[in-house]
Write a protein that holds these residues in place. Structure first.
Motif, PDB file in Angstrom:
ATOM      1  N   GLU B  81       0.677  -1.175   0.283  1.00 49.75           N
ATOM      2  CA  GLU B  81      -0.314   0.064   0.264  1.00 49.75           C
ATOM      3  C   GLU B  81       0.971   0.609  -0.251  1.00 49.75           C
ATOM      4  N   LEU B  83       0.580   4.195   0.771  1.00 49.32           N
ATOM      5  CA  LEU B  83       1.311   5.370   2.171  1.00 49.32           C
ATOM      6  C   LEU B  83       2.064   4.589   3.120  1.00 49.32           C
ATOM      7  N   GLU B  84       2.012   3.528   3.652  1.00 50.56           N
ATOM      8  CA  GLU B  84       2.153   2.377   4.377  1.00 50.56           C
ATOM      9  C   GLU B  84       3.507   2.361   3.988  1.00 50.56           C
ATOM     10  N   LEU B  86       5.091   4.416   2.279  1.00 48.67           N
ATOM     11  CA  LEU B  86       6.363   5.834   2.332  1.00 48.67           C
ATOM     12  C   LEU B  86       6.238   5.903   4.232  1.00 48.67           C
ATOM     13  N   ARG B  87       5.503   5.319   4.846  1.00 47.81           N
ATOM     14  CA  ARG B  87       5.522   5.572   6.692  1.00 47.81           C
ATOM     15  C   ARG B  87       6.858   4.297   7.049  1.00 47.81           C
ATOM     16  N   LEU B  89       9.573   2.976   4.695  1.00 44.06           N
ATOM     17  CA  LEU B  89      10.605   3.813   4.379  1.00 44.06           C
ATOM     18  C   LEU B  89      11.003   4.930   4.973  1.00 44.06           C
ATOM     19  N   MET B  90      10.417   6.146   5.682  1.00 39.85           N
ATOM     20  CA  MET B  90      10.510   7.136   6.610  1.00 39.85           C
ATOM     21  C   MET B  90      11.388   6.243   7.334  1.00 39.85           C
ATOM     22  N   PRO B 119      -2.694  11.206   0.267  1.00 42.05           N
ATOM     23  CA  PRO B 119      -1.587  12.370  -0.417  1.00 42.05           C
ATOM     24  C   PRO B 119      -2.467  12.137  -1.383  1.00 42.05           C
ATOM     25  N   LEU B 123       2.729  11.652  -5.504  1.00 41.26           N
ATOM     26  CA  LEU B 123       3.799  12.263  -5.204  1.00 41.26           C
ATOM     27  C   LEU B 123       4.454  11.275  -4.535  1.00 41.26           C
ATOM     28  N   GLU B 126       6.400   9.231  -5.940  1.00 45.17           N
ATOM     29  CA  GLU B 126       7.644  10.260  -6.083  1.00 45.17           C
ATOM     30  C   GLU B 126       8.775  10.432  -5.024  1.00 45.17           C
ATOM     31  N   ALA B 127       8.159  10.623  -3.877  1.00 40.47           N
ATOM     32  CA  ALA B 127       8.717  10.852  -2.808  1.00 40.47           C
ATOM     33  C   ALA B 127       9.308   9.700  -2.457  1.00 40.47           C
ATOM     34  N   ARG B 130      12.522   9.416  -4.466  1.00 45.06           N
ATOM     35  CA  ARG B 130      13.660  10.086  -4.270  1.00 45.06           C
ATOM     36  C   ARG B 130      14.573   9.058  -3.490  1.00 45.06           C
ATOM     37  N   LEU B 131      13.797   8.979  -1.952  1.00 46.54           N
ATOM     38  CA  LEU B 131      14.322   8.070  -1.239  1.00 46.54           C
ATOM     39  C   LEU B 131      14.582   7.148  -1.050  1.00 46.54           C
TER      40      LEU B 131
END
Lengths: 640, 208
Positions: B81, B83-84, B86-87, B89-90, B119, B123, B126-127, B130-131
């Protein structure tokens, strides 16, 4: 991962098992004959695993009404010479404790193991409790596995230890063992023939005089702990800095030592026999040490035990600094006594204690990425499932209490319906403690009229909780004529822990037909009037509750409707949708009732159209929202 | 075959009900069949439908690691998913982390109620781009539908992970496990989904 792997007869083969499956396999390899439990997370999957293999390995399994009955049944099998297992969570061990503190005096015969699951961080509990203190109170030795593979070996060893010292042995696992998985090397399977025998001259009774024998058994366990293969030291010889750890914290500590580059100077003493402790082994390492750190979860049990030994031998040990939960040095972001340990917490704690710098790896572009998504990272809060009958029940209670207008108190306890504390249950519950506690508290509140307390008292319990802990409190309510309304939210299963059957189901742990206990005649026998209603009929339910609130004395209401997750299994769901013509969006004045107020996850708001919608993939077809929509815009198409 | 790190830290993340626990179990069983040691840490508990869930899978040549991966030390993130993904990964990623992700959002209840904003999925991708060192994005839910059932997205993702060449063992280890664990219709569905995931990630243009 699967029953298939637990049952494999291939000694030496490595398979992936969960911690709970590893304990089940360990018990099977030890020749367990009898297993009983009341399900509780994180250990709920052990008994179902054994139940599925009961015929194959000749094991009797049962879900008992509560943990006290379960431990007594397991003790019976032990008295008859069989190996037996009872499984609970820490909270359940409290319930079993009365018997545990007695059986240590009478002793046991066949190996008897009590597997207790502690839940650091309360992933699936309402509190964090350290069951090791209870085991010590009951004079029962404690073994703690540090890995999934060790969970199997420790369980096997626990049966042997129990038989040697004729006391039950506690295997204490935490959630990060129970719900973790790992490779486990299978051992040989024993013969399935097992014989029970209890002669007339065997006696199992308690006497204060037996305390000396019991203490002798504990001493034997301590002596055996000195040579336990599950206690060992890794690190440099004669290290002045050591970490003493148990459970999954051992792996966290080892990794932290490596990350900090302290492998040449800091040693790790892994202890599995956390009570009674191996005094000589500990002394050996304490003597050379100048700084000792403890890594363990929930409370400072190991820490207290080791410090007592150090105090006893202070002249040999010399000056040592101790760092742990009590000193506040081994603590996560929320403090030493809240939450679980993890490799990051242990690494940062060791870095501070040993003054070694630590820079965790970081993402250089994290800020930029956050900006990109406009800092919008919505969280996912817990919610009752779509179609959950508890949602309808809570809504009806809320409405009835408002209609009644006397500020009725609403009490609860443990189960899916604990979510009644949260937004998803309209924040309706005012108390949550332990199984059945709401009914006992209600009994008390229901007798405060002479002190001018006039508010009606409602207590909600689940059906499985009802059988576990409620009859005694209701008998009290009847006997003492307490003014309470007990609402039994009967979803016909033990939903929270994974849909295990209970006495009201008439189905056994292994899925066979079993005796069925009906709630209504039980209540009738107590002299408590009972009404039964379907919570999906919200309007009718509001009326019934409103009426019952005006009556006096103890009374009960059963709101019966199967758990939505069970009800939809193998069945075509009713289709529920919003008639987009009839829904008038924000012009309605209902304040988006279905999605924002009633808040079922299937009721969504279409921001683009400004109207309500149903997420048909999530909807379980209960149709309750349709009955509450002021415009009657939600349509239910019943499948035939 | 991928370059092996000791231990290889993989996080499978998604939303309760997406089947990521099963995916992590299949990954672990495949690793054990290939002769590795494994540890998996799950976050159960809040795994009721709709909660964030993640599995930490640690694969080692010879050692049993703890069930939790330290922050910033994931080599691979398999996100069911956006959002998860990205969460996680951060929290657990570093500049060398490689991501395999499903592009299909699963909206939190706050977003469904119109109280919070999810979001723009592009994007999020894309985030992640970048990470992460590399990001394989695939329409796993759509591919699962093509295979016969959207619920098999977890096996599409497992196939993609296998096909990404980031693991030290091949797809045959996975198919062996799928053969053992499932039977009949479900096995065929999972096998088709697994193959679709593998093909998708290997096809040109899916990898950045």
């Amino acid at each position: 991962m699967s029953i298939y792997a637990v049952a494999l007869d291939q000694p030496g083969r490595a398979v992936v098992l969960t911690g709970n499956e590893a304990v089940a396999r360990g018990a099977i390899e030890a020749g367990v004959a009898f297993a009983a439990c009341y399900p509780g997370s994180p250990t709920a999957e052990v008994l179902p695993t054994l139940a599925q293999l009961g015929d194959r390995f000749n094991i009797y399994t049962e879900f008992s009404t509560n943990e006290k009955v379960a431990i007594e049944g397991a003790a019976a099998a032990s008295f008859a010479g069989l190996r037996s297992l009872t499984i609970c969570k820490a909270d359940g061990f409290n319930v079993a404790l009365d018997f545990a503190t007695a059986v240590c005096l009478s002793g046991t015969k066949g190996g008897m193991v009590i597997m207790v699951g502690d839940d650091p961080n309360a992933h699936s509990s309402v509190k964090e409790e350290d069951s090791r203190f209870l085991a010590r109170t009951a004079n029962l030795p404690v073994l703690e596995p540090a890995t999934v593979a060790e969970a199997k070996e420790v369980t096997r060893a626990a049966f042997e230890l129990s038989e040697k010292i004729m006391l039950p042995v506690v295997v204490r696992c935490t959630t990060r063992i129970c719900h973790a998985s790992g490779d486990v090397k299978l051992g040989p399977l024993p013969p399935v023939e097992k014989q029970a025998a209890l002669s007339r001259d065997q006696r199992y009774v308690t006497s204060t005089l037996f305390a000396q024998f019991m203490k002798g058994k504990v001493k034997t366990a301590a002596a055996l702990a000195e040579d336990s293969p599950f206690n060992y030291y890794t690190g440099p010889d004669n290290a002045e800095r050591i970490v003493i750890a148990c459970g999954p914290s051992c792996a966290y500590a080892l990794e932290a030592i490596e990350i900090l580059g302290l492998g040449d100077s800091v040693g790790l003493l892994k202890i599995s026999t956390t009570w009674p402790l191996p005094e000589n082994l500990l002394l050996k390492h304490l003597k050379g040490a100048r700084e000792v750190v403890f890594a363990e979860e929930v409370d400072s049990f190991l820490e207290d035990g080791v410090m007592t030994i150090a105090a006893k031998h202070w002249d040999e040990v010399g000056p040592v600094k101790f760092y742990g939960k009590n000193t506040g040095h081994m603590a996560g972001p929320r403090g030493a006594f809240v939450g679980e340990l993890d490799p990051d917490t242990v690494t940062s704690c060791l870095s501070k204690i040993f003054s070694v710098p630590y820079d965790p790896p970081a993402l250089p572009n994290a800020r930029e990425a956050r900006e990109l998504v406009n800092y919008s990272m919505p969280s996912r809060e817990l919610a009752l499932c779509a179609g959950c009958p508890h949602r309808a029940s809570f809504w009806a209670i809320k409405m009835a209490v408002e209609l009644d207008g006397r500020n009725a108190i609403v009490l609860g306890d443990i189960g899916c319906y604990t979510l009644g504390l949260m937004r998803t249950g309209y924040n309706i519950l005012q108390s949550v403690h332990c199984m059945g506690a709401g009914v006992g508290i209600a009994c008390g509140l229901g007798k405060l009229d002479r002190f001018n307390f006039r508010q009606p008292v409602i207590t909600v319990v689940g059906d499985s909780t009802f059988f576990h802990a409620v009859p005694q409190a209701l008998i009290n309510a009847r006997y003492n004529q307490s003014d309470i309304l007990c609402v039994i939210l009967d979803n016909e299963t033990t939903a929270m822990t994974g849909h295990q059957p209970h006495p009201g189901r008439g189905v056994s742990a292994s899925g066979q037909p079993a005796g069925k206990v009906e709630i209504e005649p039980l209540l009738a026998g107590m002299g408590i009037p009972v009404t039964v209603h379907d919570p999906y009929d919200v309007e009718g339910t509001v009326g019934v509750i409103h009426r019952l609130l005006r009556e006096s004395g103890p009374r009960a209401l059963v709101l019966r409707r199967a758990c939505a997750l069970v009800a939809v299994k193998g069945r075509k769901k009713d289709r529920v949708y919003v008639n987009q013509e009839k829904c008038i969006g924000d012009d309605c004045g209902c304040a988006r009732f279905c999605s924002r107020v009633f808040a079922c996850p299937a009721n969504i708001w279409d921001s683009r159209l400004g109207k309500a919608r149903i997420d048909e993939a999530v909807c379980n077809g209960c149709g309750v929202c349709a009955s509450l929509c002021p415009q009657r815009a939600i349509i239910v198409e019943r499948t035939v | 075959m991928g370059e092996f790190r000791e231990p290889l830290n993989v996080i499978v993340t998604g939303v309760g009900g997406q089947g990521n626990v099963l995916a992590s179990q299949v990954l672990a069983a495949a690793a054990v069949e290939a002769g590795y040691r494994v540890s998996i840490g799950e976050t159960f508990g809040a795994s009721q439908r709709g909660g964030s869930v993640m599995s930490h899978v640690r694969i080692s040549r010879d050692r049993t690691y703890g069930p939790l991966i330290p922050r910033g030390r994931a080599h691979l993130i398999v996100g069911f998913e956006p959002l998860e993904t990205l969460r996680i990964l951060m929290d657990y990623g570093n500049p060398e982390t490689v991501v395999v992700m499903n592009d299909r959002p699963n909206y939190p209840i706050g977003c469904l109620l119109g109280e919070e904003k999810y979001p723009d999925p592009h994007l999020i991708v894309e985030a992640v781009n970048r990470l992460a060192a590399k990001n394989h994005v695939l329409p796993a839910t759509e591919l699962a539908k093509e295979a016969g059932n959207s619920m098999a997205a977890n096996m599409v993702m497992t196939g993609a992970l296998s096909g990404s060449g980031l693991l030290p063992f091949g797809g045959d280890r996975f198919t062996g496990v799928i053969e053992t664990l499932f039977s009949g219709e479900v096995r065929d569905l999972n096998m088709r989904a697994f193959q679709k995931g593998t093909e998708a990630v290997q096809a040109a243009g899916t990898a950045r």
